[in-house]
Motif scaffolding. Sequence first.
Motif, mmCIF file in Angstrom:
data_model
loop_
_atom_site.group_PDB
_atom_site.id
_atom_site.type_symbol
_atom_site.label_atom_id
_atom_site.label_comp_id
_atom_site.label_asym_id
_atom_site.label_seq_id
_atom_site.Cartn_x
_atom_site.Cartn_y
_atom_site.Cartn_z
ATOM 1 N N GLU A 1 0.889 -1.264 0.052
ATOM 2 C CA GLU A 1 0.042 0.007 -0.005
ATOM 3 C C GLU A 1 0.971 1.238 0.054
ATOM 4 O O GLU A 1 0.469 2.215 -0.706
ATOM 5 C CB GLU A 1 -0.914 0.020 1.033
ATOM 6 C CG GLU A 1 -2.058 -0.976 0.880
ATOM 7 C CD GLU A 1 -2.811 -0.859 -0.228
ATOM 8 O OE1 GLU A 1 -3.230 0.427 -0.373
ATOM 9 O OE2 GLU A 1 -3.504 -1.732 -0.760
ATOM 10 N N ILE B 1 1.965 1.719 -3.634
ATOM 11 C CA ILE B 1 0.874 2.079 -4.471
ATOM 12 C C ILE B 1 0.636 3.695 -3.931
ATOM 13 O O ILE B 1 0.468 4.482 -5.050
ATOM 14 C CB ILE B 1 -0.241 1.311 -4.264
ATOM 15 C CG1 ILE B 1 -0.355 -0.093 -4.761
ATOM 16 C CG2 ILE B 1 -1.592 2.114 -4.782
ATOM 17 C CD1 ILE B 1 -1.224 -0.942 -4.226
ATOM 18 N N ASP B 2 0.801 4.167 -3.078
ATOM 19 C CA ASP B 2 0.488 5.500 -2.701
ATOM 20 C C ASP B 2 1.800 6.245 -3.304
ATOM 21 O O ASP B 2 1.268 7.344 -4.048
ATOM 22 C CB ASP B 2 0.601 5.653 -1.011
ATOM 23 C CG ASP B 2 -0.005 7.297 -0.765
ATOM 24 O OD1 ASP B 2 -0.799 7.392 -1.103
ATOM 25 O OD2 ASP B 2 0.997 7.723 0.134
ATOM 26 N N ARG C 1 -5.454 4.979 -9.773
ATOM 27 C CA ARG C 1 -5.834 3.564 -8.830
ATOM 28 C C ARG C 1 -6.867 2.869 -9.653
ATOM 29 O O ARG C 1 -6.544 1.361 -9.632
ATOM 30 C CB ARG C 1 -6.457 4.138 -7.577
ATOM 31 C CG ARG C 1 -6.655 3.110 -6.544
ATOM 32 C CD ARG C 1 -5.562 2.441 -6.168
ATOM 33 N NE ARG C 1 -5.530 1.111 -5.585
ATOM 34 C CZ ARG C 1 -5.015 0.962 -4.545
ATOM 35 N NH1 ARG C 1 -4.550 1.879 -3.691
ATOM 36 N NH2 ARG C 1 -5.112 -0.188 -3.773
ATOM 37 N N LEU D 1 -4.878 0.985 -12.238
ATOM 38 C CA LEU D 1 -4.148 -0.180 -11.620
ATOM 39 C C LEU D 1 -4.981 -1.179 -10.989
ATOM 40 O O LEU D 1 -4.373 -2.419 -11.170
ATOM 41 C CB LEU D 1 -3.126 0.597 -10.399
ATOM 42 C CG LEU D 1 -2.511 -0.383 -9.664
ATOM 43 C CD1 LEU D 1 -1.243 -0.980 -10.577
ATOM 44 C CD2 LEU D 1 -1.553 0.499 -8.492
ATOM 45 N N ASP D 2 -5.903 -1.223 -10.382
ATOM 46 C CA ASP D 2 -6.884 -2.160 -9.896
ATOM 47 C C ASP D 2 -7.281 -2.875 -11.000
ATOM 48 O O ASP D 2 -7.429 -4.040 -10.705
ATOM 49 C CB ASP D 2 -7.893 -1.471 -9.121
ATOM 50 C CG ASP D 2 -7.621 -0.859 -7.638
ATOM 51 O OD1 ASP D 2 -6.338 -0.991 -7.129
ATOM 52 O OD2 ASP D 2 -8.416 -0.230 -7.032
ATOM 53 N N GLU E 1 -4.363 -5.177 -12.080
ATOM 54 C CA GLU E 1 -4.127 -6.203 -10.883
ATOM 55 C C GLU E 1 -5.198 -7.367 -10.967
ATOM 56 O O GLU E 1 -4.662 -8.450 -10.710
ATOM 57 C CB GLU E 1 -4.047 -5.614 -9.471
ATOM 58 C CG GLU E 1 -2.686 -4.632 -9.206
ATOM 59 C CD GLU E 1 -2.531 -4.294 -7.787
ATOM 60 O OE1 GLU E 1 -1.650 -5.020 -7.039
ATOM 61 O OE2 GLU E 1 -3.259 -3.419 -7.380
ATOM 62 N N LEU F 1 2.494 -2.605 -12.025
ATOM 63 C CA LEU F 1 2.776 -1.370 -12.021
ATOM 64 C C LEU F 1 3.614 -0.849 -13.552
ATOM 65 O O LEU F 1 3.048 0.186 -13.981
ATOM 66 C CB LEU F 1 4.046 -1.020 -11.272
ATOM 67 C CG LEU F 1 3.642 -1.197 -9.568
ATOM 68 C CD1 LEU F 1 4.521 -1.031 -8.590
ATOM 69 C CD2 LEU F 1 2.286 -0.031 -9.319
ATOM 70 N N CYS G 1 0.560 -0.489 -16.003
ATOM 71 C CA CYS G 1 -0.028 0.660 -15.585
ATOM 72 C C CYS G 1 0.590 1.932 -16.289
ATOM 73 O O CYS G 1 -0.158 2.581 -16.842
ATOM 74 C CB CYS G 1 -0.186 0.778 -14.164
ATOM 75 S SG CYS G 1 -1.496 2.197 -13.658
#
Length: 97
Positions: A18, A21-22, A39, A42-43, A46, A64, A67
């Motif tokens: 996390e 990701i942030d 996000r 990316l979601d 994933e 990543l 993305c």
Amino acid sequence: MLIFDADDTLWENNVIFERVIDEFLEWMTPPGGDRSAVRAVLDGIEAAHAVTLGYGSKVFLHSLGECVQRLRGGRRRRRRRRASPGGRRPSTGAGWS
């Protein structure tokens, strides 16, 4: 009856994922851009990879990278090869030219 096995290492590692990701969202969101839209991309990547590739750090890094490519419109930046000491570059053959 529903039983969950919450592995302690999973929860500890999730904090690290996390955090990454942030930082990734901060880096990829343009000024004035929508962080949640980045996000969502990316979601989606994933989720697709979880079905075909599973989970883990290698799949996460792959997600990543994909993305970044998708958000840049499929463009990839070419890395420049660094010059060796003395300004020479390695030759394509064996040894130095």
